[in-house]
Structures are given as C-alpha cells and as structure tokens.
Design an enzyme around this catalytic site. Structure first.
Site, PDB file in Angstrom:
ATOM      1  N   CYS A  59       0.831  -1.209   0.000  1.00 37.08           N
ATOM      2  CA  CYS A  59       0.000   0.000   0.000  1.00 37.08           C
ATOM      3  C   CYS A  59       0.867   1.261   0.000  1.00 37.08           C
ATOM      4  O   CYS A  59       1.535   1.550   0.989  1.00 37.08           O
ATOM      5  CB  CYS A  59      -0.908  -0.050   1.230  1.00 37.08           C
ATOM      6  SG  CYS A  59      -1.774   1.467   1.609  1.00 37.08           S
ATOM      7  N   CYS A  62       0.063   3.826   2.701  1.00 29.36           N
ATOM      8  CA  CYS A  62       0.523   3.306   3.998  1.00 29.36           C
ATOM      9  C   CYS A  62       1.999   3.622   4.193  1.00 29.36           C
ATOM     10  O   CYS A  62       2.419   4.072   5.265  1.00 29.36           O
ATOM     11  CB  CYS A  62       0.318   1.791   4.081  1.00 29.36           C
ATOM     12  SG  CYS A  62      -1.395   1.257   3.957  1.00 29.36           S
TER      13      CYS A  62
END
Length: 134
Positions: A59, A62
């Site tokens: 991600c 993230c």
C-alpha cells in the site's frame, strides 16, 4: 518466540524519513494473532489511548504514513502506537471492520472510540490530541 512482536523497523525507508537507522521506534508491530490477543486482553481495561495502524506492505499511502506515524509515536508518549499488517493478521483487521488502508483505529478501554481512514496526517493528529485527553 521472539518473532511475534517487534518494534517497527522500516529499513528501506528509515534513511528517507529523517530518522537515523539506529532510531528505536515506540511503535509495536504484532505478527501473531495470539500475541495480539494476549496484548489486547492485557490493555483492554486501560484508559490509555491506543492507536492501531492497519497497513499493508503493498500500500503506497501506507508507506507514505510511516514517518508520520513514527513522528506521532515519538511526540505523544502517553499514547500506545501499534502496527498491524492486514495480510498477516487478516482476522484482526476484520474484527475492527478495516476495509481500506491505511486505517487508524483509536481504542480506549477495549472499545473503538474513533477511526481515520486514509493517509490524512492532520486528521490523525487532531484525533490523537482529542482522544488522549478524554
């Protein structure tokens, strides 16, 4: 035994986030459901705020939040910071109804008190400040 929890280390990004490699993070990463359940049971009666970062290695947003989450962990020493990879502990992510990454879940006394979904630095800080005092 030693592989179930760890202080979160991101050696790939630690140079670019402004922290030297030897910086020891206050963030605790859980890699075992049993270890997480034991920890959660031990702190669920605590009035101390716990912020759980549900993340995934793949991600991008993230990864962008890694230095910010680390900065907040260093700044708000009265708050517990936890990192859980949704691919490693998918059942825990489901328990907390995580559907997007990153998701930051705020827990006090074993109950979810708030959430921030997405890489929203300012919103995350506001909610940490709000819930750590309440």
């Amino acid at each position: 035994m030693g592989g179930n929890t760890s202080h979160f280390e991101d050696s790939d990004e630690s140079q670019s986030d402004g922290f030297p490699r030897e910086h020891k993070s206050r963030i605790v990463a859980f890699h075992s459901e049993d270890q997480w359940n034991t920890h959660f049971a031990a702190v669920k009666d605590s009035n101390k705020l716990m912020v759980i970062d549900f993340t995934a290695k793949w991600c991008g947003p993230c990864r962008a939040m890694v230095p910010i989450f680390r900065e907040y962990a260093d700044k708000f020493t009265d708050v517990e910071f936890v990192k859980i990879d949704v691919d490693e502990l998918s059942d825990v992510a489901m328990e907390f109804s995580v559907q997007a990454m990153p998701s930051f879940v705020f827990v006090k006394k074993g109950e979810v008190v708030d959430k921030v979904v997405g890489a929203m630095k300012d919103e995350l800080q506001k909610k940490i400040e709000k819930h750590r005092r309440s």
